[in-house]
Design a protein around this motif. Structure first.
Motif, short mmCIF file in Angstrom:
data_model
loop_
_atom_site.label_atom_id
_atom_site.label_comp_id
_atom_site.label_asym_id
_atom_site.label_seq_id
_atom_site.Cartn_x
_atom_site.Cartn_y
_atom_site.Cartn_z
N CYS A 1 63.04 84.59 -25.41
CA CYS A 1 63.93 83.49 -25.75
C CYS A 1 65.37 84.00 -25.90
CB CYS A 1 63.46 82.85 -27.05
SG CYS A 1 64.56 81.54 -27.62
N GLU A 2 66.27 83.28 -25.23
CA GLU A 2 67.68 83.67 -25.30
C GLU A 2 68.28 83.42 -26.67
OE1 GLU A 2 69.22 81.22 -22.27
OE2 GLU A 2 68.39 82.41 -20.62
N LYS B 1 63.26 76.09 -28.01
CA LYS B 1 64.08 76.08 -26.80
C LYS B 1 63.15 76.20 -25.59
CE LYS B 1 67.91 78.63 -24.70
NZ LYS B 1 68.83 77.50 -24.51
N ASP B 2 63.51 75.51 -24.49
CA ASP B 2 62.69 75.69 -23.30
C ASP B 2 63.53 76.19 -22.13
OD1 ASP B 2 63.93 73.40 -22.25
OD2 ASP B 2 62.36 72.12 -23.10
N LYS B 3 62.84 76.77 -21.19
CA LYS B 3 63.54 77.42 -20.09
C LYS B 3 62.70 77.30 -18.84
CE LYS B 3 64.90 82.09 -18.73
NZ LYS B 3 66.15 82.77 -18.96
N ARG B 4 63.36 77.04 -17.72
CA ARG B 4 62.64 76.95 -16.45
C ARG B 4 62.71 78.29 -15.74
NH1 ARG B 4 64.59 71.05 -14.18
NH2 ARG B 4 63.89 69.89 -15.99
N VAL B 5 61.56 78.75 -15.30
CA VAL B 5 61.49 80.03 -14.61
C VAL B 5 60.85 79.81 -13.24
CG1 VAL B 5 60.62 82.39 -14.66
CG2 VAL B 5 61.30 81.27 -16.79
N GLN C 1 58.31 77.78 -23.23
CA GLN C 1 58.77 77.18 -24.47
C GLN C 1 58.73 78.21 -25.60
OE1 GLN C 1 56.67 73.49 -24.93
NE2 GLN C 1 58.64 72.44 -24.90
N CYS C 2 59.74 78.18 -26.43
CA CYS C 2 59.78 79.09 -27.57
C CYS C 2 59.11 78.41 -28.77
CB CYS C 2 61.22 79.45 -27.91
SG CYS C 2 61.35 80.49 -29.38
#
Ligand SMILES: [Zn+2]
Ligand SMILES: [Zn+2]
Length: 80
Positions: A18-19, A69-73, A63-64
């Motif tokens: 997570c950033e 926070k969510d992130k697309r990879v 998802q964290c």
């Protein structure tokens, strides 16, 4: 062409940090699965072109658990 996503098929484990808080993020699944829920009338061919996904890429949502926070990879599909 027979390409599969190694993540959807459990071939690999992919770790994303997570950033925001540096925690391990959880794979919430391929984005295409979510899109299918919202647009059941669309064919797979169309939904796979959405959001950067294509025949050789699978976009996953991570998802964290800590800060949500969510992130697309983007995951590259491999030959079976
Ligand atoms: Zn996948
Ligand atoms: Zn976080």
């Amino acid at each position: 062409m027979d390409l599969i996503c190694p993540l959807c098929n459990g071939l690999i484990e992919y770790h994303v940090v997570c950033e925001e808080c540096g925690s391990d993020m959880t794979d919430a699944g391929a984005l295409v699965n979510y899109l299918d829920n919202y647009s059941p009338y669309l064919s797979n061919d169309i939904t796979q072109q959405v959001d950067g996904a294509s025949y050789d890429k699978c976009v996953h949502l991570f998802q964290c658990d800590v800060c949500n926070k969510d992130k697309r990879v983007t995951i590259k599909r491999v030959r079976r």
